[in-house]
Design an enzyme around this catalytic site. Structure first.
Site, mmCIF file in Angstrom:
data_model
loop_
_atom_site.group_PDB
_atom_site.id
_atom_site.type_symbol
_atom_site.label_atom_id
_atom_site.label_comp_id
_atom_site.label_asym_id
_atom_site.label_seq_id
_atom_site.Cartn_x
_atom_site.Cartn_y
_atom_site.Cartn_z
ATOM 1 N N THR A 1 27.011 -45.616 48.900
ATOM 2 C CA THR A 1 28.359 -46.348 48.614
ATOM 3 C C THR A 1 28.474 -47.769 49.965
ATOM 4 O OG1 THR A 1 29.577 -43.717 49.569
ATOM 5 C CG2 THR A 1 31.063 -45.496 50.143
ATOM 6 N N ARG B 1 43.458 -8.500 68.399
ATOM 7 C CA ARG B 1 45.123 -8.472 69.230
ATOM 8 C C ARG B 1 46.442 -8.383 69.164
ATOM 9 N NH1 ARG B 1 46.173 -12.927 73.233
ATOM 10 N NH2 ARG B 1 47.980 -13.752 72.815
ATOM 11 N N GLN C 1 50.988 -11.650 59.072
ATOM 12 C CA GLN C 1 49.743 -12.346 59.109
ATOM 13 C C GLN C 1 48.513 -11.821 57.761
ATOM 14 O OE1 GLN C 1 48.858 -13.433 61.710
ATOM 15 N NE2 GLN C 1 47.199 -13.412 62.599
ATOM 16 N N THR D 1 35.728 -35.151 50.250
ATOM 17 C CA THR D 1 35.135 -36.179 50.631
ATOM 18 C C THR D 1 33.739 -37.149 49.208
ATOM 19 O OG1 THR D 1 37.201 -37.047 51.165
ATOM 20 C CG2 THR D 1 35.891 -38.584 50.470
ATOM 21 N N GLU E 1 29.723 -36.501 48.479
ATOM 22 C CA GLU E 1 28.880 -36.200 47.531
ATOM 23 C C GLU E 1 30.182 -35.849 46.183
ATOM 24 O OE1 GLU E 1 26.390 -35.449 46.390
ATOM 25 O OE2 GLU E 1 25.674 -35.007 48.679
ATOM 26 N N ASP F 1 34.652 -36.931 45.593
ATOM 27 C CA ASP F 1 36.004 -36.840 45.683
ATOM 28 C C ASP F 1 36.450 -35.693 45.499
ATOM 29 O OD1 ASP F 1 38.810 -37.598 47.606
ATOM 30 O OD2 ASP F 1 39.229 -37.859 45.368
HETATM 31 C C1 LIG Z 1 31.028 -38.807 57.585
HETATM 32 C C2 LIG Z 1 30.463 -39.598 56.011
HETATM 33 C C3 LIG Z 1 29.032 -39.851 55.211
HETATM 34 C C4 LIG Z 1 28.686 -39.749 54.446
HETATM 35 N N1 LIG Z 1 27.708 -40.322 54.016
HETATM 36 C C5 LIG Z 1 27.383 -41.112 53.127
HETATM 37 C C6 LIG Z 1 25.612 -41.213 52.584
HETATM 38 O O1 LIG Z 1 24.852 -41.052 53.306
HETATM 39 N N2 LIG Z 1 25.565 -42.123 51.588
HETATM 40 C C7 LIG Z 1 26.461 -42.227 50.776
HETATM 41 O O2 LIG Z 1 26.560 -43.234 49.712
HETATM 42 N N3 LIG Z 1 27.805 -42.543 51.388
HETATM 43 C C8 LIG Z 1 28.804 -41.756 51.714
HETATM 44 N N4 LIG Z 1 29.456 -41.318 52.159
HETATM 45 C C9 LIG Z 1 31.001 -41.999 51.207
HETATM 46 C C10 LIG Z 1 31.116 -41.014 50.757
HETATM 47 O O3 LIG Z 1 30.207 -40.557 50.035
HETATM 48 C C11 LIG Z 1 32.394 -41.499 49.813
HETATM 49 O O4 LIG Z 1 33.710 -42.369 51.192
HETATM 50 C C12 LIG Z 1 33.032 -41.050 49.123
HETATM 51 O O5 LIG Z 1 32.234 -41.061 47.624
HETATM 52 C C13 LIG Z 1 34.172 -41.612 48.369
HETATM 53 O O6 LIG Z 1 35.076 -42.915 47.908
HETATM 54 P P1 LIG Z 1 35.619 -43.848 48.940
HETATM 55 O O7 LIG Z 1 35.691 -43.610 50.147
HETATM 56 O O8 LIG Z 1 35.714 -44.981 48.529
HETATM 57 O O9 LIG Z 1 36.833 -43.150 48.569
HETATM 58 P P2 LIG Z 1 37.554 -43.786 47.073
HETATM 59 O O10 LIG Z 1 37.124 -43.975 46.077
HETATM 60 O O11 LIG Z 1 38.332 -45.239 48.076
HETATM 61 O O12 LIG Z 1 38.870 -42.265 47.059
HETATM 62 C C14 LIG Z 1 40.289 -42.731 48.254
HETATM 63 C C15 LIG Z 1 41.278 -42.122 47.371
HETATM 64 O O13 LIG Z 1 41.491 -42.593 45.966
HETATM 65 C C16 LIG Z 1 41.619 -41.336 45.347
HETATM 66 N N5 LIG Z 1 41.225 -41.800 44.132
HETATM 67 C C17 LIG Z 1 40.021 -42.659 43.967
HETATM 68 N N6 LIG Z 1 39.609 -42.727 42.289
HETATM 69 C C18 LIG Z 1 40.617 -42.392 42.153
HETATM 70 C C19 LIG Z 1 41.321 -41.414 40.502
HETATM 71 N N7 LIG Z 1 39.812 -42.260 39.605
HETATM 72 N N8 LIG Z 1 41.976 -40.834 40.073
HETATM 73 C C20 LIG Z 1 42.733 -39.921 41.544
HETATM 74 N N9 LIG Z 1 42.353 -40.441 42.096
HETATM 75 C C21 LIG Z 1 41.938 -41.304 42.862
HETATM 76 C C22 LIG Z 1 40.744 -40.172 45.829
HETATM 77 O O14 LIG Z 1 41.317 -39.002 45.518
HETATM 78 C C23 LIG Z 1 40.973 -40.529 46.597
HETATM 79 O O15 LIG Z 1 42.418 -39.727 47.962
HETATM 80 C C24 LIG Z 1 30.055 -40.356 53.502
HETATM 81 C C25 LIG Z 1 31.434 -40.863 53.307
HETATM 82 C C26 LIG Z 1 31.796 -40.324 54.947
HETATM 83 C C27 LIG Z 1 33.064 -39.433 55.161
#
Ligand SMILES: Cc1cc2nc3c(=O)[nH]c(=O)nc-3n(C[C@H](O)[C@H](O)[C@H](O)COP(=O)(O)OP(=O)(O)OC[C@H]3O[C@@H](n4cnc5c(N)ncnc54)[C@H](O)[C@@H]3O)c2cc1C
Length: 694
Positions: free
Chosen positions: A188, A367, A386, A475, A477, A479
């Site tokens: 990323t 409870r 519940q 999100t 692995e 979104d």
């Molecule tokens: C705690 C944490 C650990 C992580 N670890 C790693 C790591 O070790 N290595 C690594 O490489 N990455 C890592 N990541 C990154 C993670 O893989 C990305 O955040 C994830 O792939 C989503 O990408 P983005 O954040 O750019 O979201 P975006 O792609 O910008 O998405 C934002 C929003 O837009 C929407 N959206 C985007 N595209 C579309 C579409 N085509 N159609 C409809 N909706 C869309 C999504 O549904 C989402 O709601 C990590 C992230 C976090 C927060």
């Protein structure tokens, strides 16, 4: 045991002497680490009878059910649990700073590998089912620890194994395995997460020195969120565009995204290496035991051998070779090899659902609030509301358990056979199950918190950390919204293939077998059948699920065709996006139900099978009822049948409530996992009051 409990009861205590206070402090601490769960449960309140049907409680052979659920990797999970139970120094306290948490997680991983002698990386390569079982157990010790382990072995280690060749395996396997070579998976970037093909980091080949030069061309290309980068990582698998010099007027050629091993810290001093800049992504909503960082590269040179060259290679003289003809095919193959992380998340998410459902259900059994006049108060699980919140959730937990076990089996088979159809099947199934299950678990965590009232809000009762740690499963692995679109795209591809006479992978075969049946007009006679036998017949349930998917598929295919004439492919897809997401979810639900039905059938013990059948019927009918508008709209279900489905769903909720204790006990979660005081079967209040300081 009894006397210890008596002494710990705050209401029974006399004035406290300093000795007593000290003793109580020690007990408070130890009960927090390893609570007393041996005392008998409080007697259950007699539940209200439900309509005219029998409310007789099913007697379940808990041992048989548990054996069936825990499966073949029980032993390795027990080993993990026993090790961490014996090491209080490696258990995560409620209050811990970010930096201490990161160190603790690293020590937990070192403890697992070097002290307990459990080597997860060996299983990544040779026995993925066992690896995922370890991951589930480790994640229940501390979710940060589970993710830290996943970064080291599935992501960093997995990229070396799956995208590299023998020379990489020979050079890195042992170091990754024994944690000398800690590493990251740097895909990323600040500007690109989901759109991996948009990555901008470059790896330019320098033929004079036989090296690649890694560069971050602008701030948007800084690698962001990279697990293990901020503190512990020594290497990173960096995803970058491969740039090769050419002899034409352009001078260079962009070969698309490839993966490269880049050392980022010195092996001896742990200092950041020249040209590499590392910043800390800081305090997060959850998973603060994982050190996520940002990486910038300024002309960092690595040997040509550091290209992970399974799908594309560069020769000494700068020539590119690949067995795959196009950039898109190579990209697809590269990402296809990385589905293991997704499989692991789906599986681990079910583990989280088991924990939270167990805590909420045990608490709800215990409870008591209100009751009929002049009678004892009733257990809150006897309230229909519940039951409505928690029983379909318990049934779903079982459903997802069997579905993700199936996914893990298919993934292992795929790793052994590399069968092309299986690869396609696992890719779509892992995308669908990961997104469906993690979204469901995320919502359920809030429901469970609320089901436990104010006490659900105390950090010691775990919902806060579970919710915060798990939230990002939706999100990373991939979104969830993006992944579901891959499922929908795959379904449309299969649909097209079906009409062109092509073959269909196993998970999709129902489309081939029955598309025509499902798409004919609903049968007006069966639409009225409302007998319990019919509604609880797996054929009716599965037909209803598949009918819905087939209709959605046919409709969206027609809509896409219509809109693409005016809006083009991209615009038409966006115009139908919500429809496509519903289609993907519907398909995944069909797969889940099919696997659950199969699991019920295969259960050898009759009483365990009967309990599973109850849960399976509840899962199926609850889903049909939730979507009853769709079925009514097309008269698949007549009004009388809709009413019967609703009544039966309530009855089944009640029946499942009667065996809820047995069903959650069968998860066999160890003490440290359900240590939330509200989840205790006995003296919950005394444990709870001790935790807050009485
Ligand atoms: C705690 C944490 C650990 C992580 N670890 C790693 C790591 O070790 N290595 C690594 O490489 N990455 C890592 N990541 C990154 C993670 O893989 C990305 O955040 C994830 O792939 C989503 O990408 P983005 O954040 O750019 O979201 P975006 O792609 O910008 O998405 C934002 C929003 O837009 C929407 N959206 C985007 N595209 C579309 C579409 N085509 N159609 C409809 N909706 C869309 C999504 O549904 C989402 O709601 C990590 C992230 C976090 C927060």
């Amino acid at each position: 045991m009894e006397s210890r409990r008596g002494m710990m009861n705050p209401w029974a205590e006399e004035e406290s002497s300093s000795d007593l206070v000290a003793m109580r402090r020690i007990q408070r601490l130890s009960s927090h680490i390893s609570p007393d769960v041996t005392a008998p449960p409080l007697p259950l309140v007699q539940a209200e009878r439900c309509s005219s049907r029998s409310s007789k409680k099913l007697e379940v052979n808990g041992e048989a059910l548990s054996l069936y659920m825990r499966g073949k990797h029980m032993d390795i999970q027990e080993k993990v649990f026993d090790f961490f139970n014996s090491r209080p120094d490696l258990q995560t306290p409620i209050e811990i700073s970010k930096d201490d948490h990161r160190e603790l997680c690293m020590n937990q991983l070192l403890g697992l590998v070097r002290d307990a002698g459990i080597r997860p990386f060996r299983y990544v390569a040779d026995d993925p089912e066992k690896y995922f079982a370890i991951m589930e157990a480790v994640g229940s010790v501390d979710m940060s620890f589970g993710i830290k382990m996943g970064v080291q072995y599935s992501l960093w280690g997995g990229s070396v194994l799956n995208l590299g060749t023998k020379k990489h395996r020979d050079k890195y396997f042992d170091g990754i395995d024994n944690l000398d070579y800690t590493g990251c998976f740097a895909m990323t970037e600040l500007h690109h997460g989901s759109n991996v093909q948009g990555l901008q980091t470059t790896a330019t080949f320098d033929p004079l020195k036989d090296e690649f030069v890694i560069d971050t061309p602008n701030d948007g290309a800084i690698k962001w969120w990279i697990g293990n980068a901020a503190v512990h990582g020594k290497f990173a698998t960096v995803f970058a565009r491969l740039i090769l010099p050419t002899h034409d007027s352009k001078g260079v050629s962009d070969m698309g995204v490839h993966a490269f091993i880049v050392p980022i810290r010195d092996m001896k001093t742990h200092q950041t290496l020249p040209g590499v800049e590392i910043q800390d992504c800081g305090h997060k909503v959850g998973l603060n035991g994982v050190d996520n960082g940002a990486l910038r590269f300024r002309s960092v040179r690595i040997p040509r051998d550091n290209l992970l060259n399974r799908f594309g290679d560069v020769s000494r003289d700068g020539k590119y070779t690949s067995s795959l003809p196009t950039i898109n095919k190579r990209f697809g193959a590269t990402l296809g090899e990385l589905v293991g992380g997704r499989v692991g998340l789906a599986y681990a998410s079910v583990g989280v659902l088991k924990i939270s459902a167990t805590i909420a259900i045990r608490y709800s059994l215990l409870r008591q609030q209100f009751g009929p006049p002049k009678q004892p108060e009733v257990s809150i699980l006897d309230y229909q509301s519940q039951q409505h919140k928690l029983m379909p959730m318990l049934a779903s937990t079982y459903a997802y358990h069997f579905a993700t076990v199936y996914l893990v089996e298919k993934y292992s088979e795929m790793k052994k056979t590399h069968d092309e159809q299986l690869v396609a099947d696992v890719h779509a199934l892992s995308a669908g199950l990961k997104s469906y299950v993690t979204s469901y678990t995320a919502k359920s965590l809030s429901v469970c918190r609320e089901a436990c009232g104010g006490h659900g809000y105390a950090a010691v009762n775990r919902f806060g950390s579970l919710r915060n740690d798990h939230d990002i499963f939706q999100t990373f692995e991939g979104d969830n919204t993006v992944l579901l679109q891959q499922v929908a795209a795959d379904l449309l591809k299969r649909y097209k293939e079906k009409f062109q006479g092509g073959t269909l992978t196993a998970t999709w075969s129902y489309l081939r077998e029955s598309m025509n049946t499902y798409l004919s007009q609903p049968n007006p006679v069966t639409a009225r059948w409302e007998g319990e036998d019919h509604l609880r017949d797996p054929k009716f349930q599965l037909d209803a699920f598949r009918y819905r998917t087939s209709r959605l598929l046919q409709n969206v295919a027609a809509r896409l065709q219509k809109h693409s004439k005016t809006l083009g492919g991209f615009g038409a897809w966006n115009r139908c996006l919500n429809h496509l997401l519903t289609l993907a979810e519907s398909h995944i639900e069909s797969v889940i139900l099919a696997k659950f039905i199969e699991a019920v059938k295969n259960c050898p013990d009759p009483s365990a099978r009967a309990a599973l059948k109850l849960a399976c019927d509840l899962y199926a009918l609850d889903r049909i009822w939730k979507d009853i508008g769709t079925y009514r709209n097309v008269d698949y279900v007549a009004p009388n049948k809709a009413k019967a489905i609703h009544k039966l769903t309530e009855y089944l909720s009640f029946q499942v409530r009667n065996v809820a204790k047995e069903l959650v006990d069968a998860f066999e979660l160890p003490d440290h996992v359900t240590r939330a005081p509200i989840a205790m079967q006995s003296d919950a209040y005394s444990q709870y009051t001790q935790v807050v300081g009485f």
